[in-house]
Design a protein around this motif. Structure first.
Motif, PDB file in Angstrom:
ATOM      1  N   GLN A  98      -4.451 -11.804   3.935  1.00  0.00           N
ATOM      2  CA  GLN A  98      -5.445 -10.849   4.388  1.00  0.00           C
ATOM      3  C   GLN A  98      -4.818  -9.847   5.356  1.00  0.00           C
ATOM      4  N   ARG A  99      -4.042 -10.333   6.300  1.00  0.00           N
ATOM      5  CA  ARG A  99      -3.399  -9.424   7.255  1.00  0.00           C
ATOM      6  C   ARG A  99      -2.442  -8.474   6.551  1.00  0.00           C
ATOM      7  N   GLY A 100      -1.722  -8.959   5.560  1.00  0.00           N
ATOM      8  CA  GLY A 100      -0.786  -8.126   4.820  1.00  0.00           C
ATOM      9  C   GLY A 100      -1.498  -7.010   4.086  1.00  0.00           C
ATOM     10  N   ASP A 101      -2.605  -7.325   3.423  1.00  0.00           N
ATOM     11  CA  ASP A 101      -3.352  -6.298   2.703  1.00  0.00           C
ATOM     12  C   ASP A 101      -4.028  -5.332   3.665  1.00  0.00           C
ATOM     13  N   GLN A 102      -4.484  -5.830   4.805  1.00  0.00           N
ATOM     14  CA  GLN A 102      -5.082  -4.934   5.796  1.00  0.00           C
ATOM     15  C   GLN A 102      -4.044  -3.957   6.320  1.00  0.00           C
ATOM     16  N   ALA A 103      -2.853  -4.451   6.601  1.00  0.00           N
ATOM     17  CA  ALA A 103      -1.786  -3.576   7.096  1.00  0.00           C
ATOM     18  C   ALA A 103      -1.384  -2.562   6.024  1.00  0.00           C
ATOM     19  N   ALA A 104      -1.292  -3.019   4.779  1.00  0.00           N
ATOM     20  CA  ALA A 104      -0.930  -2.122   3.680  1.00  0.00           C
ATOM     21  C   ALA A 104      -2.001  -1.056   3.480  1.00  0.00           C
ATOM     22  N   ALA A 145      -1.743   1.525   6.331  1.00  0.00           N
ATOM     23  CA  ALA A 145      -0.592   2.413   6.136  1.00  0.00           C
ATOM     24  C   ALA A 145      -0.868   3.415   5.016  1.00  0.00           C
ATOM     25  N   ALA A 146      -1.427   2.947   3.908  1.00  0.00           N
ATOM     26  CA  ALA A 146      -1.724   3.831   2.776  1.00  0.00           C
ATOM     27  C   ALA A 146      -2.758   4.880   3.160  1.00  0.00           C
ATOM     28  N   ARG A 147      -3.747   4.482   3.958  1.00  0.00           N
ATOM     29  CA  ARG A 147      -4.769   5.433   4.399  1.00  0.00           C
ATOM     30  C   ARG A 147      -4.155   6.483   5.325  1.00  0.00           C
ATOM     31  N   ARG A 148      -3.326   6.046   6.270  1.00  0.00           N
ATOM     32  CA  ARG A 148      -2.681   6.988   7.190  1.00  0.00           C
ATOM     33  C   ARG A 148      -1.800   7.989   6.442  1.00  0.00           C
ATOM     34  N   GLU A 149      -1.157   7.514   5.390  1.00  0.00           N
ATOM     35  CA  GLU A 149      -0.258   8.369   4.609  1.00  0.00           C
ATOM     36  C   GLU A 149      -1.005   9.215   3.578  1.00  0.00           C
ATOM     37  N   GLY A 150      -2.323   9.032   3.491  1.00  0.00           N
ATOM     38  CA  GLY A 150      -3.131   9.825   2.571  1.00  0.00           C
ATOM     39  C   GLY A 150      -3.049   9.377   1.124  1.00  0.00           C
ATOM     40  N   ARG A 151      -2.541   8.168   0.886  1.00  0.00           N
ATOM     41  CA  ARG A 151      -2.424   7.675  -0.488  1.00  0.00           C
ATOM     42  C   ARG A 151      -3.718   7.054  -0.992  1.00  0.00           C
ATOM     43  N   ASP A 175      -6.606  -4.788  -2.653  1.00  0.00           N
ATOM     44  CA  ASP A 175      -5.366  -5.234  -3.287  1.00  0.00           C
ATOM     45  C   ASP A 175      -4.338  -4.132  -3.098  1.00  0.00           C
ATOM     46  N   SER A 176      -3.357  -4.379  -2.238  1.00  0.00           N
ATOM     47  CA  SER A 176      -2.374  -3.345  -1.932  1.00  0.00           C
ATOM     48  C   SER A 176      -1.469  -3.045  -3.122  1.00  0.00           C
ATOM     49  N   THR A 188      -2.384  -2.762  -6.302  1.00  0.00           N
ATOM     50  CA  THR A 188      -3.060  -1.874  -7.251  1.00  0.00           C
ATOM     51  C   THR A 188      -3.866  -0.777  -6.567  1.00  0.00           C
ATOM     52  N   ALA A 189      -3.986  -0.841  -5.247  1.00  0.00           N
ATOM     53  CA  ALA A 189      -4.796   0.101  -4.458  1.00  0.00           C
ATOM     54  C   ALA A 189      -6.252   0.067  -4.905  1.00  0.00           C
ATOM     55  N   VAL A 190      -6.744  -1.134  -5.200  1.00  0.00           N
ATOM     56  CA  VAL A 190      -8.131  -1.303  -5.641  1.00  0.00           C
ATOM     57  C   VAL A 190      -8.935  -2.017  -4.561  1.00  0.00           C
ATOM     58  N   TYR A 191     -10.042  -1.384  -4.185  1.00  0.00           N
ATOM     59  CA  TYR A 191     -11.023  -2.018  -3.313  1.00  0.00           C
ATOM     60  C   TYR A 191     -11.990  -2.792  -4.207  1.00  0.00           C
ATOM     61  N   THR A 192     -12.336  -4.003  -3.812  1.00  0.00           N
ATOM     62  CA  THR A 192     -13.364  -4.768  -4.517  1.00  0.00           C
ATOM     63  C   THR A 192     -14.495  -5.028  -3.537  1.00  0.00           C
ATOM     64  N   LEU A 193     -15.619  -4.358  -3.761  1.00  0.00           N
ATOM     65  CA  LEU A 193     -16.784  -4.533  -2.915  1.00  0.00           C
ATOM     66  C   LEU A 193     -17.649  -5.633  -3.513  1.00  0.00           C
ATOM     67  N   LYS A 194     -18.161  -6.508  -2.661  1.00  0.00           N
ATOM     68  CA  LYS A 194     -18.940  -7.663  -3.115  1.00  0.00           C
ATOM     69  C   LYS A 194     -20.392  -7.508  -2.695  1.00  0.00           C
ATOM     70  N   PHE A 195     -21.279  -7.805  -3.632  1.00  0.00           N
ATOM     71  CA  PHE A 195     -22.717  -7.696  -3.403  1.00  0.00           C
ATOM     72  C   PHE A 195     -23.412  -8.956  -3.908  1.00  0.00           C
TER      73      PHE A 195
END
Length: 97
Positions: A23-29, A32-38, A64-65, A67-74
């Motif tokens: 979890q920490r690894g994906d949060q950090a990734a 970083a991706a958000r800061r870099e605009g990716r 998922d760092s 694939t750069a996919v967010y999975t929202l759960k409902f």
């Protein structure tokens, strides 16, 4: 009966708990991706998806760092729904149920 429920609750919680290092690894990734605009910020993804899920309770998100996919759960009517969103474009790319 209470002992059985307590044991089952413990099993469910331990099975559902994410691995802390992953979890920490994906949060950090993701940061970083958000800061870099990716990828788009999570708040933008949520603004796009949550309103479309009327009648469902938003439970949270995974990222998922690789694939750069967010999975929202409902949760709706006792059923879990996963909405997969491309973090680069913000487009919904999949949905369960």
């Amino acid at each position: 009966m209470n002992l059985v429920l307590t044991a089952l609750s413990g099993l469910l919680l331990s099975a559902a708990a994410p691995e802390p290092t992953a979890q920490r690894g994906d949060q950090a990734a993701a940061s970083a991706a958000r800061r870099e605009g990716r990828i788009l910020p999570l708040a933008e993804i949520q603004r796009r998806v949550i309103p479309a899920m009327q009648g469902a309770k938003y439970l949270g998100v995974d990222f998922d760092s690789g694939t750069a996919v967010y999975t929202l759960k409902f949760l709706r009517d006792g059923s879990l729904i996963w909405v997969m969103v491309d973090g680069r474009s913000g487009n919904v790319i999949g949905r369960s149920r």
